[in-house]
Structure formats: C-alpha cells, structure tokens
Design a protein around this motif. Structure first.
Motif, PDB file in Angstrom:
ATOM      1  N   THR A  72       0.838  -1.197   0.000  1.00  0.00           N
ATOM      2  CA  THR A  72       0.000   0.000   0.000  1.00  0.00           C
ATOM      3  C   THR A  72       0.874   1.248   0.000  1.00  0.00           C
ATOM      4  N   ILE A  73       0.618   2.135  -0.957  1.00  0.00           N
ATOM      5  CA  ILE A  73       1.360   3.379  -1.107  1.00  0.00           C
ATOM      6  C   ILE A  73       0.347   4.509  -1.197  1.00  0.00           C
ATOM      7  N   ILE A  74       0.624   5.621  -0.509  1.00  0.00           N
ATOM      8  CA  ILE A  74      -0.242   6.794  -0.581  1.00  0.00           C
ATOM      9  C   ILE A  74       0.563   7.946  -1.152  1.00  0.00           C
ATOM     10  N   LEU A  75       0.058   8.515  -2.259  1.00  0.00           N
ATOM     11  CA  LEU A  75       0.685   9.690  -2.864  1.00  0.00           C
ATOM     12  C   LEU A  75      -0.089  10.930  -2.448  1.00  0.00           C
ATOM     13  N   GLU A  76       0.639  12.027  -2.247  1.00  0.00           N
ATOM     14  CA  GLU A  76       0.042  13.290  -1.851  1.00  0.00           C
ATOM     15  C   GLU A  76       0.317  14.351  -2.908  1.00  0.00           C
ATOM     16  N   THR A  77      -0.296  15.509  -2.742  1.00  0.00           N
ATOM     17  CA  THR A  77      -0.147  16.633  -3.670  1.00  0.00           C
ATOM     18  C   THR A  77       1.315  16.854  -4.041  1.00  0.00           C
ATOM     19  N   GLY A  78       1.574  16.960  -5.352  1.00  0.00           N
ATOM     20  CA  GLY A  78       2.921  17.238  -5.848  1.00  0.00           C
ATOM     21  C   GLY A  78       3.781  16.009  -6.059  1.00  0.00           C
ATOM     22  N   GLN A  79       3.290  14.832  -5.699  1.00  0.00           N
ATOM     23  CA  GLN A  79       4.055  13.604  -5.903  1.00  0.00           C
ATOM     24  C   GLN A  79       3.569  12.890  -7.159  1.00  0.00           C
ATOM     25  N   SER A  80       4.444  12.042  -7.702  1.00  0.00           N
ATOM     26  CA  SER A  80       4.086  11.259  -8.883  1.00  0.00           C
ATOM     27  C   SER A  80       4.651   9.860  -8.746  1.00  0.00           C
ATOM     28  N   ILE A  81       4.151   8.968  -9.609  1.00  0.00           N
ATOM     29  CA  ILE A  81       4.577   7.575  -9.589  1.00  0.00           C
ATOM     30  C   ILE A  81       4.514   7.013 -10.999  1.00  0.00           C
ATOM     31  N   LYS A  82       5.392   6.072 -11.282  1.00  0.00           N
ATOM     32  CA  LYS A  82       5.344   5.291 -12.533  1.00  0.00           C
ATOM     33  C   LYS A  82       5.116   3.841 -12.140  1.00  0.00           C
ATOM     34  N   ILE A  83       4.130   3.222 -12.766  1.00  0.00           N
ATOM     35  CA  ILE A  83       3.826   1.819 -12.497  1.00  0.00           C
ATOM     36  C   ILE A  83       4.049   1.034 -13.787  1.00  0.00           C
ATOM     37  N   ASP A  84       4.894   0.026 -13.705  1.00  0.00           N
ATOM     38  CA  ASP A  84       5.230  -0.782 -14.873  1.00  0.00           C
ATOM     39  C   ASP A  84       4.013  -1.547 -15.382  1.00  0.00           C
ATOM     40  N   LYS A  85       4.019  -1.834 -16.672  1.00  0.00           N
ATOM     41  CA  LYS A  85       2.954  -2.655 -17.248  1.00  0.00           C
ATOM     42  C   LYS A  85       3.011  -4.049 -16.628  1.00  0.00           C
ATOM     43  N   ASN A  86       1.893  -4.741 -16.710  1.00  0.00           N
ATOM     44  CA  ASN A  86       1.760  -6.101 -16.179  1.00  0.00           C
ATOM     45  C   ASN A  86       1.990  -6.164 -14.674  1.00  0.00           C
ATOM     46  N   THR A  87       1.597  -5.094 -13.970  1.00  0.00           N
ATOM     47  CA  THR A  87       1.689  -5.024 -12.514  1.00  0.00           C
ATOM     48  C   THR A  87       0.273  -5.031 -11.951  1.00  0.00           C
ATOM     49  N   ARG A  88       0.015  -5.905 -10.971  1.00  0.00           N
ATOM     50  CA  ARG A  88      -1.317  -5.952 -10.354  1.00  0.00           C
ATOM     51  C   ARG A  88      -1.459  -4.771  -9.396  1.00  0.00           C
ATOM     52  N   ILE A  89      -2.538  -4.001  -9.605  1.00  0.00           N
ATOM     53  CA  ILE A  89      -2.723  -2.751  -8.861  1.00  0.00           C
ATOM     54  C   ILE A  89      -4.197  -2.478  -8.595  1.00  0.00           C
ATOM     55  N   GLN A  90      -4.434  -1.760  -7.492  1.00  0.00           N
ATOM     56  CA  GLN A  90      -5.758  -1.207  -7.235  1.00  0.00           C
ATOM     57  C   GLN A  90      -5.588   0.278  -6.922  1.00  0.00           C
ATOM     58  N   TYR A  91      -6.381   1.113  -7.585  1.00  0.00           N
ATOM     59  CA  TYR A  91      -6.397   2.547  -7.355  1.00  0.00           C
ATOM     60  C   TYR A  91      -7.599   2.880  -6.490  1.00  0.00           C
ATOM     61  N   SER A  92      -7.409   3.799  -5.503  1.00  0.00           N
ATOM     62  CA  SER A  92      -8.550   4.207  -4.683  1.00  0.00           C
ATOM     63  C   SER A  92      -8.284   5.557  -4.025  1.00  0.00           C
ATOM     64  N   ASN A  93      -9.375   6.150  -3.543  1.00  0.00           N
ATOM     65  CA  ASN A  93      -9.321   7.361  -2.736  1.00  0.00           C
ATOM     66  C   ASN A  93     -10.159   7.100  -1.486  1.00  0.00           C
ATOM     67  N   PRO A  94      -9.546   6.476  -0.456  1.00  0.00           N
ATOM     68  CA  PRO A  94     -10.306   6.162   0.751  1.00  0.00           C
ATOM     69  C   PRO A  94     -10.449   7.357   1.698  1.00  0.00           C
ATOM     70  N   PHE A  95     -10.043   8.526   1.240  1.00  0.00           N
ATOM     71  CA  PHE A  95      -9.998   9.710   2.088  1.00  0.00           C
ATOM     72  C   PHE A  95     -11.283  10.530   1.959  1.00  0.00           C
ATOM     73  N   ASP A  96     -11.410  11.571   2.783  1.00  0.00           N
ATOM     74  CA  ASP A  96     -12.637  12.372   2.843  1.00  0.00           C
ATOM     75  C   ASP A  96     -12.674  13.526   1.856  1.00  0.00           C
TER      76      ASP A  96
END
Length: 120
Positions: free
Chosen positions: A74-98
């Motif tokens: 589990t990784i949480i990105l905040e304002t101003g951050q970025s990420i690269k996710i390789d192809k063929n990677t199992r992932i779930q995107y969500s916004n569990p915040f308010d």
C-alpha cells in the motif's frame, strides 16, 4: 500545416462511480494508440477493482491524496508527488480519504479497456 494540436475539447469518459475522467489525448480523442493523457478527479471513498494493465501508467497528484495497492504493497501519494507503475503489474487505485483527489494520468501505450484486465 501546423506542427501542433491544442486540445480544447477533451472527451468526458462516462462513469457510474462519480469519477471525472477527461481524456485530452488518446484513443477516444485523438485516435493516438501510443499515449493517453487524462485529467481525473476521484471522489472521496472511490475505488476501482484490482487490475493488471498491459501499459505503463504515470500518475501526478494535483491535489488531495490517492492510494495505490501495488503487488500487495500500500502506497499513498500526496499533492505534488508522482509515480510510474510498470505494465503487467497488479494494482488497485482508490481514494479512501474524505476529500477529492485531482490528478493527471498518462498511459504508454494509450489506455485501452481491452488491455486493462480488471478483476470482477
């Protein structure tokens, strides 16, 4: 002949989960299979099913926070951050915040529903 194109009318992808998706470049707007660039706003407490896409995805957080579960981590990105996710990677995107999370997503090659492989 112009050597540039200014996108003034992004394609609003229809959704049923309250998420705003505006594709600026990609298959739906410019018929470009090489890359897609989309502006998104994920509402509070939004999530997608796990998926294993056949494309790289880059995400830049404009405001708010976004959660990624990548191969069980589990990784949480905040304002101003970025990420690269390789192809063929199992992932779930969500916004569990308010608060909403506004971000840009870039897929290489372009996002393709037939290549995202969402789990149901």
């Amino acid at each position: 002949m112009k050597k540039y194109f200014i996108q003034k009318s992004p394609f609003a992808v229809p959704t049923t989960d309250g998420k705003l998706i505006e594709e600026h470049h990609g298959m739906a707007t410019t018929n470009n299979a090489a890359i897609s660039i989309a502006h998104m706003i994920a509402p509070p407490h939004w999530k997608e099913p796990f998926q294993t896409p056949e494309f790289e995805e880059y995400t830049y957080i404009i405001s708010g926070k976004k959660q990624f579960i990548i191969e069980g981590e589990t990784i949480i990105l905040e304002t101003g951050q970025s990420i690269k996710i390789d192809k063929n990677t199992r992932i779930q995107y969500s916004n569990p915040f308010d608060e909403p999370c506004e971000y840009m997503a870039i897929c290489i090659p372009a996002f393709d529903f037939t290549k995202v492989h969402r789990e149901e």
